[in-house]
Write a protein that holds these residues in place. Structure first.
Motif, PDB file in Angstrom:
ATOM      1  N   SER A 189       0.826  -1.214   0.000  1.00  0.00           N
ATOM      2  CA  SER A 189       0.000   0.000   0.000  1.00  0.00           C
ATOM      3  C   SER A 189       0.854   1.254   0.000  1.00  0.00           C
ATOM      4  O   SER A 189       0.557   2.223  -0.700  1.00  0.00           O
ATOM      5  CB  SER A 189      -0.914   0.002   1.232  1.00  0.00           C
ATOM      6  OG  SER A 189      -1.853  -1.030   1.173  1.00  0.00           O
ATOM      7  N   LYS A 193       0.819   4.117  -2.808  1.00  0.00           N
ATOM      8  CA  LYS A 193       0.452   5.483  -2.425  1.00  0.00           C
ATOM      9  C   LYS A 193       1.525   6.485  -2.847  1.00  0.00           C
ATOM     10  O   LYS A 193       1.218   7.555  -3.405  1.00  0.00           O
ATOM     11  CB  LYS A 193       0.229   5.562  -0.919  1.00  0.00           C
ATOM     12  CG  LYS A 193      -0.223   6.938  -0.443  1.00  0.00           C
ATOM     13  CD  LYS A 193      -0.502   6.937   1.048  1.00  0.00           C
ATOM     14  CE  LYS A 193      -0.986   8.318   1.503  1.00  0.00           C
ATOM     15  NZ  LYS A 193      -1.260   8.351   2.970  1.00  0.00           N
ATOM     16  N   GLU A 197       0.793   9.488  -5.561  1.00  0.00           N
ATOM     17  CA  GLU A 197       0.992  10.897  -5.198  1.00  0.00           C
ATOM     18  C   GLU A 197       1.945  11.581  -6.172  1.00  0.00           C
ATOM     19  O   GLU A 197       1.720  12.731  -6.577  1.00  0.00           O
ATOM     20  CB  GLU A 197       1.518  10.994  -3.771  1.00  0.00           C
ATOM     21  CG  GLU A 197       0.472  10.643  -2.708  1.00  0.00           C
ATOM     22  CD  GLU A 197       1.039  10.635  -1.300  1.00  0.00           C
ATOM     23  OE1 GLU A 197       2.283  10.661  -1.165  1.00  0.00           O
ATOM     24  OE2 GLU A 197       0.234  10.592  -0.348  1.00  0.00           O
ATOM     25  N   LYS A 200       0.087  12.110  -9.550  1.00  0.00           N
ATOM     26  CA  LYS A 200      -0.881  13.211  -9.459  1.00  0.00           C
ATOM     27  C   LYS A 200      -0.182  14.560  -9.462  1.00  0.00           C
ATOM     28  O   LYS A 200      -0.680  15.532 -10.051  1.00  0.00           O
ATOM     29  CB  LYS A 200      -1.738  13.049  -8.200  1.00  0.00           C
ATOM     30  CG  LYS A 200      -2.764  11.937  -8.297  1.00  0.00           C
ATOM     31  CD  LYS A 200      -3.608  11.856  -7.028  1.00  0.00           C
ATOM     32  CE  LYS A 200      -4.711  10.813  -7.163  1.00  0.00           C
ATOM     33  NZ  LYS A 200      -5.525  10.702  -5.921  1.00  0.00           N
ATOM     34  N   GLN A 224      -4.583   0.019   1.944  1.00  0.00           N
ATOM     35  CA  GLN A 224      -5.062   1.389   1.929  1.00  0.00           C
ATOM     36  C   GLN A 224      -4.854   2.044   0.560  1.00  0.00           C
ATOM     37  O   GLN A 224      -3.913   1.735  -0.158  1.00  0.00           O
ATOM     38  CB  GLN A 224      -4.322   2.209   2.998  1.00  0.00           C
ATOM     39  CG  GLN A 224      -4.436   1.636   4.406  1.00  0.00           C
ATOM     40  CD  GLN A 224      -5.882   1.565   4.891  1.00  0.00           C
ATOM     41  OE1 GLN A 224      -6.627   2.543   4.764  1.00  0.00           O
ATOM     42  NE2 GLN A 224      -6.265   0.433   5.434  1.00  0.00           N
ATOM     43  N   ASP A 225      -5.752   2.971   0.211  1.00  0.00           N
ATOM     44  CA  ASP A 225      -5.642   3.792  -1.003  1.00  0.00           C
ATOM     45  C   ASP A 225      -5.666   2.962  -2.283  1.00  0.00           C
ATOM     46  O   ASP A 225      -5.115   3.363  -3.302  1.00  0.00           O
ATOM     47  CB  ASP A 225      -4.375   4.651  -0.962  1.00  0.00           C
ATOM     48  CG  ASP A 225      -4.366   5.597   0.234  1.00  0.00           C
ATOM     49  OD1 ASP A 225      -5.276   6.429   0.328  1.00  0.00           O
ATOM     50  OD2 ASP A 225      -3.449   5.473   1.076  1.00  0.00           O
ATOM     51  N   THR A 227      -8.297   0.983  -5.071  1.00  0.00           N
ATOM     52  CA  THR A 227      -9.693   1.055  -5.483  1.00  0.00           C
ATOM     53  C   THR A 227     -10.270  -0.295  -5.889  1.00  0.00           C
ATOM     54  O   THR A 227     -11.464  -0.505  -5.808  1.00  0.00           O
ATOM     55  CB  THR A 227      -9.873   2.034  -6.663  1.00  0.00           C
ATOM     56  OG1 THR A 227      -9.175   1.529  -7.810  1.00  0.00           O
ATOM     57  CG2 THR A 227      -9.348   3.418  -6.302  1.00  0.00           C
TER      58      THR A 227
END
Length: 363
Positions: A189, A193, A197, A200, A224-225, A227
């Protein structure tokens, strides 16, 4: 049980399949994750439809030929989780792209440029996920800056739409205890992540963060994070899953029905299932070539092409010529590809005859 049935042959316990599908669907829904099950585990349209009916958003295919089978069957939301390279494969992809809602992966400029040409020529941009190396080093960009800079370049290509990223953290299979799986999923995860980041920040839109494997899906409360996940093996489980502590015998739906054909010495027996039935795959976290259902004192200690070798303590176990046993294979995902059809059973009785529609679709 199963008297008069030809052996060796695989059977699928459909009650177990139903439980496994429902349990995974429930778990992922509770954690807000979409499911795109990997269909290479079953290669069956009938089973894929059961997964979609339980809430899966589509399927993941390993190769173009698998995707061709499922598009022809009317299943149109497919991720082809494999690099599509070369003129022949691009032409095949273009035909599917015109008919279905496809995603595929990229990890090279050459691969991206080929797919972009399909998008430009068709007037329908190709949707891609940037593959990130999950630790096996079999493909993907390196997490962080390498993946981000590549994604930025691909995002600028006319004919492509970057939808997000995908990884397969296959190193998770080395674990055999709960804390090991939790640690592996946490690291996975964090790497995803970090990469998202960075992408983006470069202006690359990330709508999909796709993670692979049944183990990470089972520990999705630590994922986590992300989809969506691409769990596949969970539908059947296998001896590897039992060895890693992810499943019990009663969770394993795919078994090989086999017959004892010789007892040459005390503590030794031969069955009519060998590598052509069980495959020679080793298991994660346990010795031997499968689990003899309900008989923990018997080990499948070796295989030839047409023979399997059982060893046991003759003071504790007995086998006679003609005895029927069920074996849970080490790796269930490779078994369906050996058969055109597999008999589904419920409570020990024949039920659905399941077509393995994508058998041999490895190209």
């Amino acid at each position: 049980m199963y008297e008069g049935w030809i052996t060796p042959q695989p059977i699928i316990d459909l009650d177990i399949v139903d439980r496994n599908i429902a349990a995974m669907a429930r778990r992922l829904k509770e954690h807000g994750l979409r499911h795109r099950p990997h269909i290479k585990s079953s290669k069956s349209v009938w089973l894929a439809r059961k997964q979609i009916a339980a809430g899966a958003i589509g399927i993941t295919a390993a190769k173009l030929s698998e995707a061709e089978v499922f598009v022809n069957a009317g299943i149109g939301n497919i991720l082809i989780a494999y690099s599509i390279v070369g003129e022949v494969n691009l032409k095949r992809f273009a035909k599917l792209h015109a008919r279905a809602d496809l995603l595929t992966t990229v990890d090279s400029l050459a691969g991206a440029e080929g797919l972009a040409s399909v998008g430009r020529e068709s007037g329908k941009p190709v949707r891609v996920l940037v593959e990130v190396d999950g630790g096996l080093h079999r493909g993907g960009r390196q997490p962080g800056e390498d993946a981000a800079s590549f994604a930025k370049a691909v995002h600028a290509m006319d004919g492509l739409v970057v939808e997000g990223i995908m990884n397969y953290a296959g190193t998770i299979y080395k674990n055999t205890n709960r804390q090991g799986f939790i640690d592996a999923v946490t690291v996975e995860s964090a790497l995803l992540k970090k990469t998202v980041e960075r992408m983006k920040a470069d202006g690359v839109p990330i709508g999909i963060v796709s993670s692979g494997s049944t183990p990470s899906a089972l520990f999705c409360d630590y994922l986590q994070d992300v989809t969506e996940v691409r769990a596949g093996n969970y539908i059947f489980f296998d001896a590897s899953g039992v060895g890693m502590g992810l499943a019990a015998e009663e969770d394993c739906a795919l078994r090989i029905l086999t017959t004892v054909i010789s007892v040459p010495l005390p503590g030794m027996a031969t069955i009519d299932a060998g590598t052509k039935t069980l495959t020679s795959d080793k298991a994660h976290g346990r010795p031997g070539y499968g689990i003899v259902v309900g008989r923990p004192g018997i080990e499948v200690s070796g295989l030839n092409e047409e023979h399997g070798f059982l060893t046991f303590d003759p003071a504790k176990e007995q086998l006679a010529v003609g005895d029927r046993i069920e074996i849970i294979p080490n790796h269930s995902c490779v078994i369906p590809n050996l058969y055109d059809e597999i008999q589904g059973v419920r409570r020990g009785e024949a039920a659905e005859r399941i077509s393995i529609d994508a058998r041999g679709c490895n190209y």
